[in-house]
Write an enzyme that holds these catalytic residues in place. Sequence first.
Site, short mmCIF file in Angstrom:
data_model
loop_
_atom_site.label_atom_id
_atom_site.label_comp_id
_atom_site.label_asym_id
_atom_site.label_seq_id
_atom_site.Cartn_x
_atom_site.Cartn_y
_atom_site.Cartn_z
CG ASP A 165 38.54 14.21 36.07
OD1 ASP A 165 38.60 15.28 35.36
OD2 ASP A 165 39.57 14.05 36.67
CG HIS A 211 42.40 16.27 37.74
ND1 HIS A 211 41.19 16.14 37.29
CD2 HIS A 211 42.66 17.55 38.03
CE1 HIS A 211 40.59 17.33 37.21
NE2 HIS A 211 41.46 18.26 37.72
N1 LIG Z 1 41.23 18.37 41.60
C1 LIG Z 1 40.37 19.01 40.87
O1 LIG Z 1 39.47 18.29 40.11
C2 LIG Z 1 40.27 20.45 41.15
C3 LIG Z 1 39.21 21.02 40.38
C4 LIG Z 1 39.18 22.32 40.45
C5 LIG Z 1 40.35 23.12 40.98
N2 LIG Z 1 41.41 22.61 41.45
C6 LIG Z 1 42.51 23.39 42.14
O2 LIG Z 1 42.12 23.65 43.42
C7 LIG Z 1 42.60 24.72 43.70
C8 LIG Z 1 41.99 25.79 44.38
O3 LIG Z 1 41.20 26.41 43.30
P1 LIG Z 1 40.17 27.60 43.84
O4 LIG Z 1 39.46 27.82 42.60
O5 LIG Z 1 39.50 27.38 45.03
O6 LIG Z 1 41.44 28.73 44.14
P2 LIG Z 1 41.30 30.32 44.83
O7 LIG Z 1 42.33 30.95 44.56
O8 LIG Z 1 39.68 30.69 44.71
O9 LIG Z 1 41.26 29.69 46.38
C9 LIG Z 1 42.44 28.96 46.94
C10 LIG Z 1 42.35 29.27 48.42
O10 LIG Z 1 43.60 28.78 48.71
C11 LIG Z 1 44.05 29.62 49.82
N3 LIG Z 1 45.49 29.51 50.07
C12 LIG Z 1 46.65 29.81 49.31
N4 LIG Z 1 47.69 29.45 49.96
C13 LIG Z 1 47.46 28.87 50.99
C14 LIG Z 1 48.18 28.16 52.28
N5 LIG Z 1 49.45 28.34 52.37
N6 LIG Z 1 47.37 27.66 53.02
C15 LIG Z 1 45.98 27.87 53.08
N7 LIG Z 1 45.29 28.04 52.11
C16 LIG Z 1 46.02 28.81 51.15
C17 LIG Z 1 43.95 31.08 49.27
O11 LIG Z 1 43.96 32.25 50.30
C18 LIG Z 1 42.48 30.93 48.67
O12 LIG Z 1 41.49 31.17 49.72
C19 LIG Z 1 43.67 25.14 42.62
O13 LIG Z 1 44.89 24.53 42.71
C20 LIG Z 1 42.87 24.44 41.24
O14 LIG Z 1 43.81 24.18 40.16
C21 LIG Z 1 41.47 21.04 41.37
O1 LIG Z 2 40.94 23.03 35.21
C1 LIG Z 2 41.31 23.35 36.04
O2 LIG Z 2 42.27 24.01 35.77
C2 LIG Z 2 40.63 22.94 37.43
C3 LIG Z 2 40.29 21.56 37.56
O3 LIG Z 2 41.48 20.94 37.46
C4 LIG Z 2 39.22 21.20 36.57
O4 LIG Z 2 39.25 19.86 35.95
O5 LIG Z 2 38.25 21.71 36.35
#
Ligand SMILES: NC(=O)c1ccc[n+]([C@@H]2O[C@H](COP(=O)([O-])OP(=O)(O)OC[C@H]3O[C@@H](n4cnc5c(N)ncnc54)[C@H](O)[C@@H]3O)[C@@H](O)[C@H]2O)c1
Ligand SMILES: O=C(O)C[C@H](O)C(=O)O
Length: 356
Positions: free
Chosen positions: A193, A220
């Site tokens: 953010d 967030h």
């Molecule tokens: N905080 C933030 O600002 C922010 C920003 C972007 C995404 N996210 C979040 O981050 C998360 C991941 O996003 P992504 O795009 O990398 O998803 P993705 O699906 O590409 O990757 C997630 C990974 O987690 C793994 N996984 C699933 N269950 C698991 C477990 N029990 N133990 C270990 N690994 C496991 C999967 O195998 C996969 O490789 C999502 O929940 C998304 O919403 C948060």
């Molecule tokens: O928007 C989402 O679901 C992923 C992440 O929290 C973001 O802010 O990009």
Amino acid sequence: MQPSAEANQRIARISAHLHPSNFQMEEGSNLRRANCRAKGGAPGFKVAILGAAGGIGQPLSLLLKMNPLVSVLHLYDVVNAPGVTADVSHMDTGAVVRGFLGQPQLESALTGMDLVVIPAGVPRKPGMTRDDLFNINAGIVRTLCEGIAKCCPNAIVNLISNPVNSTVPIAAEVFKKAGTYDPKRLLGVTMLDVVRANTFVAEVLGLDPREVDVPVVGGHAGVTILPLLSQVKPPCSFTTEETEYLTNRIQNGGTEVVEAKAGAGSATLSMAYAAAKFADACLRGLRGDAGIVECSFVASQVTELPFFASKVRLGRTGAEEIYQLGPLNEYERFGLEKAKKELEGSIQKGVSFIRK
Ligand SMILES: NC(=O)c1ccc[n+]([C@@H]2O[C@H](COP(=O)([O-])OP(=O)(O)OC[C@H]3O[C@@H](n4cnc5c(N)ncnc54)[C@H](O)[C@@H]3O)[C@@H](O)[C@H]2O)c1
Ligand SMILES: O=C(O)C[C@H](O)C(=O)O
């Protein structure tokens, strides 16, 4: 000509240390080899990424392998950890990389870690809110945090998995149950953010984003993401239209990416950048550097809510000081009330998931 005995030994040592299937070897030999290799590695911190094979996990693994403060990098996932580990381990930087695949290897992945970064879990698709991810991600975060409580209870935790407004309270409850909870060491990652806010504000002001610092507080998700545009550095002012445009764009930055990716996930590259930046700040704090201040969603007394994102000072024990919000203008005060209302429910949902 026959290679000398010394050369043979050297070749055997190198192939044993570097073979990508290292991590799948039987535990004793794996550890022996890893320790041997680590002796030659850079001094620094031990960092684990849980969810390392995912959209965020892979570029984050790359970026942390490049961080000179990281001496050991553990890459854990339930799928594809071997491939990512083999790939990243070929980078000629200091950190020793080890891979861990599936639940039976979670404890080995976590043991001895100083910092654990968690991007494990499912991402949004168009039309979904972050809260729609709760049912799947809450259980994933609970399991991973139970592992942390058992194997590295003193590690700093950077929690990325959504919905952050609920997953951080879930993690806190898991650690409380295990008797290991230290609120200073549990940090929800809201850095993306701030990264977005810096970028969008710089665009409006015609500045280099690296010169801009925008505090983003609250949480967030949607209206809980509250940029404090009245506190932007360098000092500046915005018209009402600019304030509304910037606030909406920052609050909906995640949705902007989800829609552009059209079903292929959410922000991964900018998130990996933000997570690497935040992890680096945590590591510099652990090292004892002074004046490391970033925004994060933490246990807080800044408002009446038990968790809130605001500026925190990072030190040897984690979030050592949590800063008050400072003076808000009327627009921000109104936004704060809306943010708190939504946050309250999300926090309670996380707490109830463990206490039920
Ligand atoms: N905080 C933030 O600002 C922010 C920003 C972007 C995404 N996210 C979040 O981050 C998360 C991941 O996003 P992504 O795009 O990398 O998803 P993705 O699906 O590409 O990757 C997630 C990974 O987690 C793994 N996984 C699933 N269950 C698991 C477990 N029990 N133990 C270990 N690994 C496991 C999967 O195998 C996969 O490789 C999502 O929940 C998304 O919403 C948060
Ligand atoms: O928007 C989402 O679901 C992923 C992440 O929290 C973001 O802010 O990009």
